[in-house]
Design an enzyme around this catalytic site. Sequence first.
Site, short mmCIF file in Angstrom:
data_model
loop_
_atom_site.label_atom_id
_atom_site.label_comp_id
_atom_site.label_asym_id
_atom_site.label_seq_id
_atom_site.Cartn_x
_atom_site.Cartn_y
_atom_site.Cartn_z
N LYS A 20 100.35 -111.45 106.73
CA LYS A 20 100.04 -112.55 107.64
C LYS A 20 101.33 -113.27 108.05
CE LYS A 20 95.38 -113.10 105.66
NZ LYS A 20 94.45 -114.00 104.92
N TYR A 60 87.99 -111.24 112.43
CA TYR A 60 87.34 -112.16 111.49
C TYR A 60 85.95 -112.61 111.97
CZ TYR A 60 91.49 -112.71 108.48
OH TYR A 60 92.53 -112.50 107.58
N PHE A 68 86.33 -123.31 108.57
CA PHE A 68 87.77 -123.03 108.62
C PHE A 68 88.15 -122.00 109.69
CE2 PHE A 68 85.95 -120.29 105.27
CZ PHE A 68 86.36 -119.03 105.69
N ARG A 96 92.62 -104.32 97.06
CA ARG A 96 92.09 -105.67 96.83
C ARG A 96 92.53 -106.20 95.47
NH1 ARG A 96 89.15 -108.67 100.76
NH2 ARG A 96 87.73 -109.38 99.14
N THR A 102 91.13 -114.49 96.75
CA THR A 102 91.36 -115.16 98.05
C THR A 102 92.16 -116.46 97.86
OG1 THR A 102 89.27 -114.25 98.84
CG2 THR A 102 90.20 -116.09 100.09
N ARG A 113 99.03 -112.21 95.79
CA ARG A 113 98.73 -113.64 95.98
C ARG A 113 99.03 -114.45 94.72
NH1 ARG A 113 92.97 -112.56 99.02
NH2 ARG A 113 93.72 -112.35 101.17
N ASN A 123 97.63 -117.35 102.35
CA ASN A 123 97.59 -116.38 101.24
C ASN A 123 98.24 -115.03 101.55
OD1 ASN A 123 95.56 -115.43 102.87
ND2 ASN A 123 93.91 -115.66 101.38
N HIS A 126 96.23 -109.66 104.02
CA HIS A 126 94.82 -109.28 104.21
C HIS A 126 94.60 -107.87 103.70
CE1 HIS A 126 90.96 -108.33 106.13
NE2 HIS A 126 91.53 -107.19 106.46
N GLU A 137 88.66 -101.82 110.98
CA GLU A 137 89.85 -102.65 111.21
C GLU A 137 91.05 -101.81 111.66
OE1 GLU A 137 90.16 -104.90 107.55
OE2 GLU A 137 88.28 -105.96 107.97
N1 UDP Z 1 90.06 -118.65 104.35
C1 UDP Z 1 90.35 -120.00 104.46
N2 UDP Z 1 89.54 -120.90 103.81
C2 UDP Z 1 88.49 -120.50 103.04
C3 UDP Z 1 88.21 -119.13 102.92
C4 UDP Z 1 89.01 -118.22 103.59
O1 UDP Z 1 91.29 -120.38 105.15
O2 UDP Z 1 87.82 -121.36 102.45
C5 UDP Z 1 90.92 -117.66 105.05
C6 UDP Z 1 91.92 -116.99 104.10
O3 UDP Z 1 93.13 -116.76 104.82
C7 UDP Z 1 91.22 -115.67 103.79
C8 UDP Z 1 90.55 -115.37 105.13
O4 UDP Z 1 90.13 -116.64 105.60
O5 UDP Z 1 92.13 -114.68 103.36
C9 UDP Z 1 89.40 -114.41 105.06
O6 UDP Z 1 88.47 -114.88 104.13
P1 UDP Z 1 87.78 -113.87 103.11
O7 UDP Z 1 86.69 -114.60 102.41
O8 UDP Z 1 87.42 -112.60 103.81
O9 UDP Z 1 88.95 -113.60 102.02
P2 UDP Z 1 89.85 -112.31 101.74
O10 UDP Z 1 89.00 -111.10 102.01
O11 UDP Z 1 91.06 -112.38 102.65
O12 UDP Z 1 90.25 -112.43 100.29
MG MG Z 2 87.87 -110.60 103.70
#
Ligand code: UDP
Ligand code: MG
Length: 160
Positions: A20, A60, A68, A96, A102, A113, A123, A126, A137
Amino acid sequence: FLPHLVAAMVEVEETYIMIKPDGVQRGLVGEIISRFEKKGFKLTGLKLFQCPKELAQEHYKDLQSKPFFPKLIDYITSGPVVCMAWEGVGVVASARKLIGATNPLNAEPGTIRGDLAVQTGRNVVHGSDSPENGKREIALWFKEGELCEWAPVQEPWLKE
Ligand code: UDP
Ligand code: MG
């Protein structure tokens, strides 16, 4: 199931990994790529890219209704990202794990992370959450001709 049977059921998958804008700005590109490279996965696509708003929204789209979402789109489009396609047996779940939770404060030390970030909204990386989304994707972020099929020489030293 016995663990070896479960392992045998896991197939070659593709995942979309993206550094990112904060990861690029903080000079973490090499560090992050090297974690997947050292693990033994195969890189099949790589580019530095300024993401248009529409693409971020499509990527997304499942999070569209979240409070958010607008901030997330601003974040992802705030500077160049590094787009990557990685291939390997079980690469989706393994990537992952390498990435970590996350919220970076909940991410284990040793994960990207966990080692390199402190906030959910910054974070650094992705990773696709399923093989289906991996394919979706990669098709979304890469054009025809941007992916490479190749055979790493280390393959016999990674797989018996
Ligand atoms: N995100 C955020 N606030 C939240 C949850 C998610 O800003 O409360 C952002 C964060 O950058 C995250 C992305 O949205 O990586 C996608 O969310 P997801 O739940 O898919 O998490 P990931 O798969 O990236 O762990
Ligand atoms: Mg995700």
